[in-house]
Design a protein around this motif. Sequence first.
Motif, PDB file in Angstrom:
ATOM      1  N   UNK A  22      -2.038   0.356   9.034  1.00 16.59           N
ATOM      2  CA  UNK A  22      -0.965  -0.594   9.346  1.00 16.59           C
ATOM      3  C   UNK A  22      -0.192  -0.967   8.091  1.00 16.59           C
ATOM      4  N   UNK A  23      -0.900  -1.194   6.998  1.00 17.01           N
ATOM      5  CA  UNK A  23      -0.247  -1.549   5.739  1.00 17.01           C
ATOM      6  C   UNK A  23       0.659  -0.413   5.268  1.00 17.01           C
ATOM      7  N   UNK A  24       0.204   0.823   5.430  1.00 15.31           N
ATOM      8  CA  UNK A  24       1.012   1.973   5.022  1.00 15.31           C
ATOM      9  C   UNK A  24       2.288   2.058   5.854  1.00 15.31           C
ATOM     10  N   UNK A  25       2.171   1.820   7.157  1.00 13.66           N
ATOM     11  CA  UNK A  25       3.343   1.864   8.023  1.00 13.66           C
ATOM     12  C   UNK A  25       4.351   0.767   7.686  1.00 13.66           C
ATOM     13  N   UNK A  26       3.840  -0.338   7.154  1.00 16.54           N
ATOM     14  CA  UNK A  26       4.706  -1.470   6.807  1.00 16.54           C
ATOM     15  C   UNK A  26       5.167  -1.426   5.351  1.00 16.54           C
ATOM     16  N   UNK A  27       4.798  -0.338   4.647  1.00 22.14           N
ATOM     17  CA  UNK A  27       5.169  -0.169   3.236  1.00 22.14           C
ATOM     18  C   UNK A  27       4.657  -1.316   2.375  1.00 22.14           C
ATOM     19  N   UNK A  28       3.418  -1.664   2.574  1.00 21.65           N
ATOM     20  CA  UNK A  28       2.782  -2.712   1.791  1.00 21.65           C
ATOM     21  C   UNK A  28       1.311  -2.352   1.595  1.00 21.65           C
ATOM     22  N   UNK A  29       0.625  -3.089   0.747  1.00 27.45           N
ATOM     23  CA  UNK A  29      -0.806  -2.852   0.552  1.00 27.45           C
ATOM     24  C   UNK A  29      -1.595  -3.707   1.530  1.00 27.45           C
ATOM     25  N   UNK A  30      -2.899  -3.435   1.612  1.00 27.36           N
ATOM     26  CA  UNK A  30      -3.715  -4.120   2.616  1.00 27.36           C
ATOM     27  C   UNK A  30      -3.887  -5.610   2.351  1.00 27.36           C
ATOM     28  N   UNK A  31      -4.075  -6.052   1.098  1.00 19.73           N
ATOM     29  CA  UNK A  31      -4.268  -7.507   0.877  1.00 19.73           C
ATOM     30  C   UNK A  31      -3.102  -8.367   1.345  1.00 19.73           C
ATOM     31  N   UNK A  32      -1.837  -8.007   1.038  1.00 16.29           N
ATOM     32  CA  UNK A  32      -0.732  -8.830   1.558  1.00 16.29           C
ATOM     33  C   UNK A  32      -0.668  -8.830   3.089  1.00 16.29           C
ATOM     34  N   UNK A  33      -1.032  -7.693   3.710  1.00 17.49           N
ATOM     35  CA  UNK A  33      -1.049  -7.643   5.168  1.00 17.49           C
ATOM     36  C   UNK A  33      -2.084  -8.619   5.721  1.00 17.49           C
ATOM     37  N   UNK A  34      -3.279  -8.578   5.140  1.00 14.61           N
ATOM     38  CA  UNK A  34      -4.329  -9.501   5.587  1.00 14.61           C
ATOM     39  C   UNK A  34      -3.894 -10.940   5.400  1.00 14.61           C
ATOM     40  N   UNK A  35      -3.169 -11.200   4.295  1.00 15.06           N
ATOM     41  CA  UNK A  35      -2.701 -12.563   4.025  1.00 15.06           C
ATOM     42  C   UNK A  35      -1.705 -13.000   5.105  1.00 15.06           C
ATOM     43  N   UNK A  36      -0.788 -12.132   5.507  1.00 11.24           N
ATOM     44  CA  UNK A  36       0.190 -12.472   6.533  1.00 11.24           C
ATOM     45  C   UNK A  36      -0.490 -12.746   7.882  1.00 11.24           C
ATOM     46  N   UNK A  37      -1.513 -11.952   8.209  1.00 12.05           N
ATOM     47  CA  UNK A  37      -2.260 -12.161   9.460  1.00 12.05           C
ATOM     48  C   UNK A  37      -2.970 -13.507   9.438  1.00 12.05           C
TER      49      UNK A  37
END
Length: 299
Positions: A22-37
């Motif tokens: 999911x992070x790759x599809x959103x052009x971001x790394x996993x930690x910022x994605x987890x933070x947004x969730x």
Amino acid sequence: MLDLAQVRCFVVAATELNFRRAAALLNMTQPPLSRQIHLLEHKLGVQLFERVGRTVRLTTEGRVFLADATRLLQLSEQAESAVRRASQGKTGRVRVGFTGAAGYELIPELVKAAREALPDIDVVLFELISVAQIEAFTANTIDIGFMRPLPSRQQLEFELIDEEPLIVAMPRGHALAAHDRIATRQLDGQPFIMHSPTHGKYFYERIMAMLGADDVKPDITQYIDQTHTILSLVRAGLGVGILPESAQRFHYDNVEFRPLAGNIARAEMSMAWRRDQDNPAVTAFRLMASDYFAARQRR
């Protein structure tokens, strides 16, 4: 209020059920994605995901939220698209005034072309004589007019889109019908059905100037606003009239037409619009119409 960026992160993660992908599809790394969730879960006051071993799955609340979150993103995208299309003049409403003469052929053809070129623009038609269109511009009830060019206190722009010769209409069997062409001097003293000097101002002034140039004094028996009524009175034998060539399309029985001789005035049809208008749909329609009529004249 929900943050659409956080909602998008959730929908992608919920669809993939894998934060790394999911992070790759959103052009971001996993930690910022987890933070947004986590921020979204905090705002909603519920847990959206749960981890089972190395896998991630939606909670009951997450499954419920996913359907609405997906619709929310779709509506957001539709709204953005609609705004962009409106700013480009591809959507909206255009109120178009037109005279009876324009309504016979010009307007139907133009509306058909607009439906193909600008399918999401709603064209609303108003049949109005030219003087009434000037009033409609003042009242802001039309955006574009197809009319005879008239002076106006409104800041109007005019573009010539068509012109046609003037002809003489007479009762069948009239003495003038023996001629192939009618000279203006032959109309001197003839009973005459004339356009109204107020509502038929354009034709009244043009015809009177043409006759006056040859010192012709018609015997005006009636002043009439509309072409079809002039033809009705001509048919009844009450006089002759000078009309645009397109008047022959009305196919009145017992009425004959003859062209005028010499270098005669022509009846103009113009497209008019307010100089200060800023509606993208109106601009798009006007430019399309201008191109359409330019191509029409080249045929």
